[in-house]
Design a protein around this motif. Structure first.
Motif, PDB file in Angstrom:
ATOM      1  N   ASP A 137       0.832  -1.194   0.000  1.00 35.71           N
ATOM      2  CA  ASP A 137       0.000   0.000   0.000  1.00 35.71           C
ATOM      3  C   ASP A 137       0.877   1.259   0.000  1.00 35.71           C
ATOM      4  O   ASP A 137       0.699   2.177  -0.815  1.00 35.71           O
ATOM      5  CB  ASP A 137      -0.905  -0.025   1.237  1.00 35.71           C
ATOM      6  N   ARG A 141       1.218   4.101  -2.962  1.00 41.19           N
ATOM      7  CA  ARG A 141       0.912   5.516  -2.737  1.00 41.19           C
ATOM      8  C   ARG A 141       2.109   6.395  -3.078  1.00 41.19           C
ATOM      9  O   ARG A 141       1.965   7.474  -3.681  1.00 41.19           O
ATOM     10  CB  ARG A 141       0.496   5.746  -1.283  1.00 41.19           C
TER      11      ARG A 141
ATOM     12  N   LEU B 109      -4.437  -0.414  -5.319  1.00 42.67           N
ATOM     13  CA  LEU B 109      -4.882   0.063  -4.010  1.00 42.67           C
ATOM     14  C   LEU B 109      -6.294  -0.424  -3.698  1.00 42.67           C
ATOM     15  O   LEU B 109      -6.606  -0.771  -2.555  1.00 42.67           O
ATOM     16  CB  LEU B 109      -4.824   1.597  -3.971  1.00 42.67           C
ATOM     17  N   ILE B 112      -6.073  -4.100  -2.758  1.00 44.16           N
ATOM     18  CA  ILE B 112      -5.531  -4.181  -1.400  1.00 44.16           C
ATOM     19  C   ILE B 112      -6.621  -3.891  -0.373  1.00 44.16           C
ATOM     20  O   ILE B 112      -6.756  -4.589   0.629  1.00 44.16           O
ATOM     21  CB  ILE B 112      -4.385  -3.161  -1.228  1.00 44.16           C
TER      22      ILE B 112
END
Lengths: 151, 151
Positions: A137, A141, B109, B112
């Motif tokens: 994650d 990002r 994302l 996840i």
DNA sequence: GTCAAAGTTTACGTTAACGTAAAGTGTATG
DNA sequence: CATACACTTTACGTTAACGTAAACTTTGAC
């Protein structure tokens, strides 16, 4: 597991008159199916596999509270990756408990201990997997941030 | 899950000379199989399903650290009840990350987040199942006690 | 009465995740 | 050199957990 089933929260109207025996209503197979988001076929299959044993009213299956609870436990077990055979083992032992002999009771305690150990392993697996996902994650990002700056 | 596989703790002899590159050794399929208590067939199957991509030395598969880690993650996912398809989804996204575009990263994302939610559901399931097992355990012990007294 | 909805049995089909067997290749060792 | 062992590919088999289809019955609504 692969169903993306969003837990349906049925909002109960809070103005229902108190039932005389609120605990002992019955359910049709269709009601249970909707309630747990499975098909009637699945419920019949579980019966065939010895996990449920509803009463009959003529030809129709009548499910009681006990059956509903069993189904709930069964599906919970499934979500945790247990096979129907494993689930049945526990459930049947549990039912045989009240008049169980010492040998049976000890066997049940053994099974319980095994399952508990497996749950502990799962907890550890979940913990580790979470750590890894946190990492992925964060990287994702970061990468997105980079793209934004120099984009 | 239904294997009763006792985690084999291979006791490493502590007198090994320090490897020059301790991280980059390789493994044969048999070594990995023993290491994780699976068959070579399973490992080949995972490759066929796109979860592993070992180098070749002639005809033989040569597994590197990265492959070993992937296998470990795959098996962990399996223990948690994820399908190989689900596991592959995450793993492949992860590998495509370094040069991923924004859309891919966001998709990653999302995935996840989904998996994380599923893990949370599992945690809750485990918690509830434990409570129930505690209850069964206590009842079984009580019943055993009764048998002992009046036996 | 009839129509739709929900239930039933029977039975064959399907998918995932390997197992198993056959037949061949590579290599190290007595 | 023969043999054993680890590896390879190909291919069919197997099991769990349902899905799906067909044909039939029951029941409440109109």
């Amino acid at each position: 597991m692969s169903k993306t089933a969003s837990a349906s929260r049925a909002a109960g109207s809070s103005s229902e008159a108190r039932q005389p025996t609120p605990i002992s209503r019955t359910y049709s197979i269709g009601e249970l199916a909707k309630m747990f988001e499975v098909t009637p076929r699945t419920i019949r299959f579980y019966e065939q596999e010895g996990l449920l044993a509803p009463r009959r009213q003529g030809q129709k299956r009548i499910y009681r509270e006990k059956d509903r609870v069993r189904l709930k436990l069964t599906l919970r077990g499934k979500r945790l990756g247990f096979s129907l055979a494993e689930i049945r083992e526990v459930v049947m032992m549990y039912d045989a408990m009240p008049d169980g002999n010492a040998r049976q009771l000890k066997r049940l305690l053994e099974i319980i201990a095994e399952k508990r150990a497996e749950l502990d392993r799962q907890l550890e697996d979940i913990r580790l997997m979470r750590l890894e996902m946190d990492d992925v994650d964060r990287r994702a990002r970061d990468a997105l941030g980079q793209l934004g700056e120099k984009g």
